[in-house]
Design an enzyme around this catalytic site. Structure first.
Site, PDB file in Angstrom:
ATOM      1  N   ASP A  80     -27.662 -40.873 -41.532  1.00 52.57           N
ATOM      2  CA  ASP A  80     -26.478 -40.920 -40.679  1.00 52.57           C
ATOM      3  C   ASP A  80     -26.848 -41.103 -39.214  1.00 52.57           C
ATOM      4  O   ASP A  80     -26.259 -41.921 -38.503  1.00 52.57           O
ATOM      5  CB  ASP A  80     -25.661 -39.642 -40.838  1.00 52.57           C
ATOM      6  CG  ASP A  80     -24.916 -39.577 -42.151  1.00 52.57           C
ATOM      7  OD1 ASP A  80     -25.259 -40.341 -43.073  1.00 52.57           O
ATOM      8  OD2 ASP A  80     -23.990 -38.752 -42.273  1.00 52.57           O
TER       9      ASP A  80
ATOM     10  N   SER B 125     -20.217 -35.990 -37.437  1.00 52.68           N
ATOM     11  CA  SER B 125     -21.158 -35.092 -36.759  1.00 52.68           C
ATOM     12  C   SER B 125     -22.344 -35.868 -36.207  1.00 52.68           C
ATOM     13  O   SER B 125     -22.807 -35.604 -35.087  1.00 52.68           O
ATOM     14  CB  SER B 125     -21.639 -33.994 -37.720  1.00 52.68           C
ATOM     15  OG  SER B 125     -22.371 -34.536 -38.810  1.00 52.68           O
TER      16      SER B 125
ATOM     17  N   GLY C 186     -15.494 -34.502 -41.008  1.00 53.84           N
ATOM     18  CA  GLY C 186     -15.888 -34.065 -42.333  1.00 53.84           C
ATOM     19  C   GLY C 186     -15.435 -34.958 -43.462  1.00 53.84           C
ATOM     20  O   GLY C 186     -15.393 -34.534 -44.620  1.00 53.84           O
TER      21      GLY C 186
ATOM     22  N   GLY D 145     -16.794 -37.955 -44.440  1.00 59.88           N
ATOM     23  CA  GLY D 145     -17.793 -38.857 -45.006  1.00 59.88           C
ATOM     24  C   GLY D 145     -18.067 -40.076 -44.162  1.00 59.88           C
ATOM     25  O   GLY D 145     -18.742 -41.002 -44.615  1.00 59.88           O
TER      26      GLY D 145
END
Length: 350
Positions: A164, A120, A114, A116
């Site tokens: 991402d 994930s 989490g 940045g």
């Protein structure tokens, strides 16, 4: 048993604006999430997560995952285990036409959760690659990227962009504008990352920018200006020789654009005092430029500096929990160890 890994990323420019169709340039970095998948004889999913908290945790479930397992870990970490990994499993089952496939899954990560840096996305990309290979199916990087995006889109209630997951699957620097994703050749930029030990609430931060855009025309203009920064930066990257060290002029120009970008993100309310203090520490140490990376609110900043000074300065900054140099990862998702390809045949699913 199959093991795959995928890299995290930093944003050179463009976070938040990419949600509204503006371009973004994320760059994969050599910090990886590794997912080990072992096929089971039933439809259960057992997830063991390491390095995501001090003690790690294990979750096992089958069928409907709406009911949370009774485990003594923070809710967000359970979501990481049951949300992103479950979505990756569903994509792998679909790709292999094995709807009842079960797996024992182990997740290990060098990427702060989490913060940045695309943790994930890296887990989902590596998870899809490992699970499909375990079922005897080998997907192209492009298909892995597409399926990983769909997984994140579902988990994030439609707030995800392709940036991402495409970057993690393909490696290197990429340009993403809506559904248009492509790789960019670039020199090995000297990234330095500072981490404050925290994490922002991505959904809340994205919603805050959305509300600002709806209320104020100048906020919408700010988002468009971030897109203009991206376009200026990518022009400089296109002119650079990817096989040579980056020139001083290139680093100076990219750094100025990063500084502009951070200022606009700060105006949109997605920075924090800890991130701003790390950004200023990097700049004062002589970095060409520095900005937050990712959703903001806490987590990481990225700076450009080929010298050791920025990393040293960040390590002596009170708000900084860790600082490290991050090499550009040009490989993307990769298989670390492949099974014998008999898992799907043993189940009768292929």
């Amino acid at each position: 048993m199959t093991v795959s890994s995928a890299p995290g990323k930093v944003y050179l420019f463009g976070e938040h604006a990419v949600v509204y169709g503006e371009p973004a340039v994320p760059c994969a970095i050599e910090r990886r999430a590794t997912v080990t998948v072992d096929a089971r004889s039933d439809d259960h999913i057992r997830v063991q997560a390491r390095d995501l908290s001090l003690d790690g945790f294990t979750v096992e479930y089958a069928g409907d995952t709406a009911e949370r397992p009774d485990v003594d870990v923070p809710e967000g970490l359970v979501d990481a285990a049951m949300g992103y990994i479950d979505a990756a499993v569903e994509q792998a089952r679909d790709a292999a036409d094995a709807p009842d496939a079960g797996f024992d899954i182990t997740v290990e990560s060098e990427i702060p959760l989490g913060a940045g840096l695309g943790s994930s996305a890296a887990v989902v990309v590596a998870g899809i690659d490992a699970a499909t290979r375990e079922l005897g199916v080998e997907l192209s990087k492009e298909e892995i990227a597409d399926r990983a995006y769909r997984a994140e889109y579902d988990v994030q209630d439609g707030q995800a962009s392709r940036a991402d997951t495409f970057c993690s699957a393909m490696g290197g620097a990429v340009r993403v504008e809506g559904d248009d994703c492509r790789c960019i050749e670039t020199p090995n930029l000297p990234f330095v990352v500072g981490f404050d030990g925290g994490a922002g609430d991505t959904g809340e931060l994205v919603a805050g920018v959305r509300d600002l855009r709806a209320e104020y025309g100048f906020a919408a203009d700010t988002v468009e200006s971030i897109g203009d920064i991206v376009r200026a930066g990518e022009e400089r990257l296109y002119d650079a020789d990817p096989d040579s060290e980056p020139t001083a002029d290139l680093l100076a120009e990219l750094g100025r654009l990063m500084d502009f970008d951070h200022g606009l993100l700060e105006a949109l309310g997605v920075s924090s005092r800890t991130l701003d203090n790390m950004v200023w520490a990097a700049r004062e140490a002589g970095a060409h430029g520095a900005k937050l990376t990712g959703a903001g609110g806490g987590g990481c900043i990225v700076a450009l500096d080929e010298t050791p000074e920025t990393r040293t300065a960040l390590r002596y900054t009170a708000e900084c929990r860790d600082a490290f140099r991050a090499e550009l990862d040009r490989e993307g998702v990769r298989v670390e160890s492949a099974g014998d390809g008999t898992a799907a045949a043993d189940r009768g699913d292929a």
